[in-house]
Design an enzyme around this catalytic site. Structure first.
Site, PDB file in Angstrom:
ATOM      1  CG  ASN A  10      -1.677   1.234   1.452  1.00 52.67           C
ATOM      2  OD1 ASN A  10      -1.766   2.061   0.543  1.00 52.67           O
ATOM      3  ND2 ASN A  10      -2.247   1.394   2.639  1.00 52.67           N
ATOM      4  CE  LYS A  12      -0.049   3.306   4.684  1.00 51.17           C
ATOM      5  NZ  LYS A  12       0.034   3.441   6.138  1.00 51.17           N
ATOM      6  CG  HIS A  93      -5.754   2.163   5.163  1.00 48.92           C
ATOM      7  ND1 HIS A  93      -5.340   3.093   6.089  1.00 48.92           N
ATOM      8  CD2 HIS A  93      -4.746   1.269   5.043  1.00 48.92           C
ATOM      9  CE1 HIS A  93      -4.121   2.768   6.501  1.00 48.92           C
ATOM     10  NE2 HIS A  93      -3.740   1.667   5.883  1.00 48.92           N
ATOM     11  CD  GLU A  95      -2.788   5.647   6.744  1.00 48.18           C
ATOM     12  OE1 GLU A  95      -2.754   5.680   5.495  1.00 48.18           O
ATOM     13  OE2 GLU A  95      -1.881   5.133   7.434  1.00 48.18           O
ATOM     14  CD  GLU A 163      -3.512  -2.224   7.354  1.00 45.02           C
ATOM     15  OE1 GLU A 163      -2.389  -2.446   6.898  1.00 45.02           O
ATOM     16  OE2 GLU A 163      -4.165  -1.206   7.085  1.00 45.02           O
ATOM     17  N   GLY A 169       2.672   2.297  10.704  1.00 41.29           N
ATOM     18  CA  GLY A 169       3.702   3.320  10.550  1.00 41.29           C
ATOM     19  C   GLY A 169       4.437   3.676  11.831  1.00 41.29           C
TER      20      GLY A 169
END
Ligand code: PGA
Length: 248
Positions: A10, A12, A93, A95, A163, A169
């Protein structure tokens, strides 16, 4: 029988056309490992070129709209990402659930749109650190899964990615026992939601997976692959994860 491992990068909001060489290197590397499915989800601006230059390698999107078309400025439909060359899309996701306030119902509608367009979907679920500390992780994740779960789900097109938000991260990874507990809970929920065929739905782990921890994570029961952010940007970093999946 164990599911075939699936390793998804991914990217991003990272990558301009000069990074197409990294995708080509990853595609070439992935080609050596026939037993593993590998995909890269670059920013949408790179999908068409990445797909054109790496035929046979799976390129995906990171999101799409649930509507077929219409007044949704700045959005892309499943048919559009498919036309660009995507064969799958990451959906929900964390985010996006945070930054774009995506709800379970929207993620479900997006998954159905993606399937209707002939693409595969990776639905992401995961708890925050606060939720884990409060002992609610399994309940939250299974709730997200049930709410985001598309109709007519089938292992041929649906993948789930667990996740933990606090592991994304950050370089922090859950204890193996916690990954095992969560993936077992997701498998059980899939059994409830779809009955027969639930065993074939791949459940990926995501959150600070890298070449150093991939082998351990991919050996956990019900971990059928990985959704990888930072460590998917170059073949040098992503390669060892693919290698670990092939050996798992
Ligand atoms: P990370 O991201 O590997 O950089 O933690 C994973 C993800 O958000 O999909």
């Amino acid at each position: 029988m164990a599911n075939r491992k699936f390793i998804v990068g991914n990217w991003k909001m990272n990558g301009l056309s000069e990074q197409l060489t990294d995708i080509a290197e990853i595609a070439k590397f992935a080609d050596k490992y026939e037993g593993v499915d590998v995909a890269i989800c670059p920013p949408v601006t790179l999908i068409a070129q990445a797909a054109e230059h790496n035929p046979g390698f799976m390129i995906g999107a990171q999101d799409c709209h649930y509507a077929d078309n219409g007044a949704h400025t700045g959005c892309l439909s499943a048919a559009m990402i498919r036309e660009a060359g995507a064969r799958l899309s990451i959906l929900g996701h964390s985010e996006r659930r945070t930054d774009q306030h995506e709800t379970d119902a929207e993620v479900k509608a997006k998954a159905q749109a993606v399937h209707a367009a002939g693409l595969s979907a990776i639905i992401c679920v995961g708890e925050t650190e606060q939720q884990r500390d409060a002992g609610q992780a399994v309940e939250i994740v299974c709730g997200q899964l049930a709410g985001s779960f598309p109709e007519n789900a089938d292992a041929s097109w649906l993948t789930i990615a667990y996740e933990p938000v606090w592991a994304i991260g950050t370089g922090r990874v859950p204890e193996v026992a916690d990954v095992e507990e969560m993936h077992a809970a997701i498998r059980k929920k899939l059994n409830e939601l779809m009955g027969e065929g639930a065993g074939g739905v791949r459940i990926l782990y995501g959150g600070s997976m890298n070449g150093g921890n991939a082998a351990q994570l991919l050996a956990v029961a019900n971990v059928d692959g990985g959704l990888v952010g930072g460590a998917s940007l170059t073949a040098e970093k992503f390669g060892p994860i693919i290698e670990a999946a092939a050996a798992a």
